[in-house]
Design an enzyme around this catalytic site. Structure first.
Site, PDB file in Angstrom:
ATOM      1  N   ASP A  65       0.841  -1.206   0.000  1.00 56.93           N
ATOM      2  CA  ASP A  65       0.000   0.000   0.000  1.00 56.93           C
ATOM      3  C   ASP A  65       0.878   1.259   0.000  1.00 56.93           C
ATOM      4  O   ASP A  65       0.367   2.379  -0.070  1.00 56.93           O
ATOM      5  CB  ASP A  65      -1.040  -0.015   1.137  1.00 56.93           C
ATOM      6  CG  ASP A  65      -0.437  -0.109   2.523  1.00 56.93           C
ATOM      7  OD1 ASP A  65       0.809  -0.172   2.638  1.00 56.93           O
ATOM      8  OD2 ASP A  65      -1.205  -0.121   3.503  1.00 56.93           O
ATOM      9  N   SER A  66       2.209   1.069   0.002  1.00 58.82           N
ATOM     10  CA  SER A  66       3.137   2.182  -0.232  1.00 58.82           C
ATOM     11  C   SER A  66       2.873   2.798  -1.607  1.00 58.82           C
ATOM     12  O   SER A  66       3.358   3.889  -1.889  1.00 58.82           O
ATOM     13  CB  SER A  66       4.587   1.701  -0.143  1.00 58.82           C
ATOM     14  OG  SER A  66       4.794   0.571  -0.966  1.00 58.82           O
ATOM     15  N   GLU A  92       9.008  -3.952  10.688  1.00 61.82           N
ATOM     16  CA  GLU A  92       9.472  -2.680  10.100  1.00 61.82           C
ATOM     17  C   GLU A  92      10.054  -1.773  11.176  1.00 61.82           C
ATOM     18  O   GLU A  92       9.411  -1.553  12.220  1.00 61.82           O
ATOM     19  CB  GLU A  92       8.293  -1.972   9.397  1.00 61.82           C
ATOM     20  CG  GLU A  92       8.700  -0.637   8.778  1.00 61.82           C
ATOM     21  CD  GLU A  92       7.676  -0.077   7.792  1.00 61.82           C
ATOM     22  OE1 GLU A  92       6.700  -0.777   7.453  1.00 61.82           O
ATOM     23  OE2 GLU A  92       7.893   1.075   7.364  1.00 61.82           O
ATOM     24  N   ASP A 140      -0.798  -6.288  -0.039  1.00 63.11           N
ATOM     25  CA  ASP A 140      -1.236  -5.632   1.199  1.00 63.11           C
ATOM     26  C   ASP A 140      -2.742  -5.539   1.272  1.00 63.11           C
ATOM     27  O   ASP A 140      -3.402  -5.255   0.266  1.00 63.11           O
ATOM     28  CB  ASP A 140      -0.678  -4.199   1.233  1.00 63.11           C
ATOM     29  CG  ASP A 140       0.540  -4.071   2.114  1.00 63.11           C
ATOM     30  OD1 ASP A 140       0.756  -4.930   2.984  1.00 63.11           O
ATOM     31  OD2 ASP A 140       1.286  -3.084   1.925  1.00 63.11           O
ATOM     32  N   GLU A 145      -1.561  -5.447   8.927  1.00 61.99           N
ATOM     33  CA  GLU A 145      -0.790  -4.772   9.973  1.00 61.99           C
ATOM     34  C   GLU A 145      -1.495  -4.900  11.318  1.00 61.99           C
ATOM     35  O   GLU A 145      -2.685  -4.562  11.422  1.00 61.99           O
ATOM     36  CB  GLU A 145      -0.642  -3.280   9.637  1.00 61.99           C
ATOM     37  CG  GLU A 145       0.130  -3.041   8.342  1.00 61.99           C
ATOM     38  CD  GLU A 145       0.349  -1.561   8.050  1.00 61.99           C
ATOM     39  OE1 GLU A 145       0.057  -0.715   8.928  1.00 61.99           O
ATOM     40  OE2 GLU A 145       0.804  -1.260   6.933  1.00 61.99           O
ATOM     41  N   LYS A 186      -0.933  -9.434   3.344  1.00 58.48           N
ATOM     42  CA  LYS A 186      -0.272  -8.860   4.526  1.00 58.48           C
ATOM     43  C   LYS A 186      -1.228  -7.928   5.268  1.00 58.48           C
ATOM     44  O   LYS A 186      -1.874  -7.085   4.642  1.00 58.48           O
ATOM     45  CB  LYS A 186       0.998  -8.114   4.110  1.00 58.48           C
ATOM     46  CG  LYS A 186       1.708  -7.434   5.283  1.00 58.48           C
ATOM     47  CD  LYS A 186       3.144  -7.082   4.955  1.00 58.48           C
ATOM     48  CE  LYS A 186       3.321  -5.876   4.079  1.00 58.48           C
ATOM     49  NZ  LYS A 186       2.839  -4.609   4.652  1.00 58.48           N
TER      50      LYS A 186
HETATM   51  O1  KIV Z   1       3.515  -1.047   1.644  1.00 60.97           O
HETATM   52  C1  KIV Z   1       4.708  -1.357   1.704  1.00 60.97           C
HETATM   53  O2  KIV Z   1       5.497  -1.145   0.787  1.00 60.97           O
HETATM   54  C2  KIV Z   1       5.167  -2.006   2.915  1.00 60.97           C
HETATM   55  C3  KIV Z   1       6.646  -2.067   3.132  1.00 60.97           C
HETATM   56  C4  KIV Z   1       7.110  -0.775   3.690  1.00 60.97           C
HETATM   57  C5  KIV Z   1       7.046  -3.209   3.968  1.00 60.97           C
HETATM   58  O3  KIV Z   1       4.387  -2.450   3.721  1.00 60.97           O
END
Ligand code: KIV
Length: 264
Positions: free
Chosen positions: A45-46, A181, A84, A114, A112
Site C-alpha cells: 500500500d506504499s 518494520e 497488502d 498490519e 499482509k
Molecule cells: O507497503 C509497503 O510497501 C510495505 C513495506 C514498507 C514493507 O508495507
C-alpha cells in the site's frame, strides 16, 4: 525457473539462505525484478505514496490493491506475490475474508495485514480458508496517527518482549510469515529466532530471514530525506537492471543491510 511458493520460501529459511523481496506495482518492473533474481514481490500500500503522491497509506483502497496485484501478476514469472490489505479492509474476520479473497483472485499468493494480538482470530480464519497471511509488526504505517510519526519501534525491553509475544502468537494462529518494520537489529534477531516462519525485515537489521525495500526508494527515485534503512542501489550501478540485481546479490551474500542501515 519454477514459481516460488510458501514452501520454497520456508525451505530457504530452513537452509539459512537469505531471501530478497521488493515492492512492485506494475508488469514491467515486475518483469525486471524477476530477471534480477529477486525471490518475492510485495504489492504494497506504499503505492499510495510512490504512485499516488499521498502523505500516508490511509486513503489507499482495496480496488487500488486489486488493480495493481493484477498488473504485477501479468508481469510475473517466479516471484512469490504478496499483496497488502489496505487500512480498514480487515476490521472483522468476515470483511478480511472477502477482501483477501479478491486479492488472491487477482494473483496474490499471500496477503499482509498490519497489527498485533487483535489479529489472531482473523489470521486463524483466513488460514482455515486457505489464505496465507503475513503479519506486519513494528512500525505499522496504517497506525501512523496512533504511533505519532515514523519512529523506531520496540526500543524498550517491554516493547521488544511484546513484539516477540505477538509474533509467536500470530505464527501459532496460522501466520505464514512475519514482517518487521523499523526495529532495533537485536529485536529483529530475537523475533526471527522466536518463530519457525520466515521473518521479513525492513530496517530490522541483518538477522531476519528476508529483506524488503520499496522499489522507488532503492532506485533513489523518492524525493526528500533518505530513511536510514534505505540504500540507493542506483548510486553504484549504471542502470536499473544492475541496481535490482545488486540488491538481490547483496541480500543473498549478506552485505545488505550494512551497519549504517540498521538501528541499535
Ligand atoms: O507497503 C509497503 O510497501 C510495505 C513495506 C514498507 C514493507 O508495507
Amino acid at each position: 525457473m519454477p514459481q516460488n511458493t510458501l514452501h520454497t520460501i520456508s525451505t530457504m529459511k530452513d537452509n539459512g539462505d537469505k531471501i530478497s523481496m521488493l515492492t512492485s506495482y506494475d508488469a514491467t518492473f515486475t518483469h525486471n525484478i524477476n530477471e534480477a533474481g529477486v525471490d518475492m514481490i510485495l504489492v504494497g500500500d506504499s503505492l499510495g505514496m510512490v504512485l499516488q503522491g499521498l502523505d500516508t497509506t490511509l486513503p489507499v483502497s482495496i480496488d487500488d490493491l486489486i488493480y495493481h496485484t493484477r498488473c504485477v501478476k501479468a508481469g510475473n514469472q517466479q516471484c512469490l506475490i504478496m499483496s497488502d490489505m489496505p487500512f480498514m479492509t480487515y476490521r472483522t474476520p468476515e470483511e478480511a475474508m472477502t477482501n483477501a479473497a479478491a486479492l488472491m483472485q487477482a494473483g496474490a499468493q499471500i496477503v499482509k495485514l498490519e497489527g498485533g494480538m487483535w489479529l489472531k482470530g482473523t489470521v486463524a480464519k483466513l488460514y482455515e480458508q486457505g489464505i496465507p497471511v503475513c503479519a506486519h509488526l513494528g512500525l505499522t504505517p496504517q497506525a501512523i496517527n496512533k504511533l505519532g510519526g515514523y519512529r523506531v519501534q520496540g526500543r524498550t525491553p517491554e516493547q521488544a518482549q511484546t513484539m516477540i509475544d505477538e509474533a509467536v502468537a500470530l505464527a501459532a494462529a496460522g501466520a505464514s510469515m512475519i514482517l518487521l518494520e523499523c526495529v532495533p537489529a537485536a529485536v529483529g534477531k530475537a523475533v526471527t529466532e522466536a518463530v519457525d516462519v520466515p521473518v521479513i525485515g525492513i530496517g530490522a537489521g541483518p538477522d531476519t530471514d528476508a529483506q524488503v525495500l520499496v522499489l522507488h526508494d532503492m532506485l533513489g527515485l523518492t524525493p526528500g530525506k533518505k530513511t536510514r534503512f534505505v540504500k540507493n542501489f542506483m548510486a553504484q550501478e549504471d542502470d536499473i537492471q544492475g541496481a535490482l540485481k545488486a540488491y538481490a546479490d547483496e541480500v543473498r551474500n549478506q552485505t545488505f543491510p550494512a551497519p549504517e542501515h540498521c538501528f541499535e
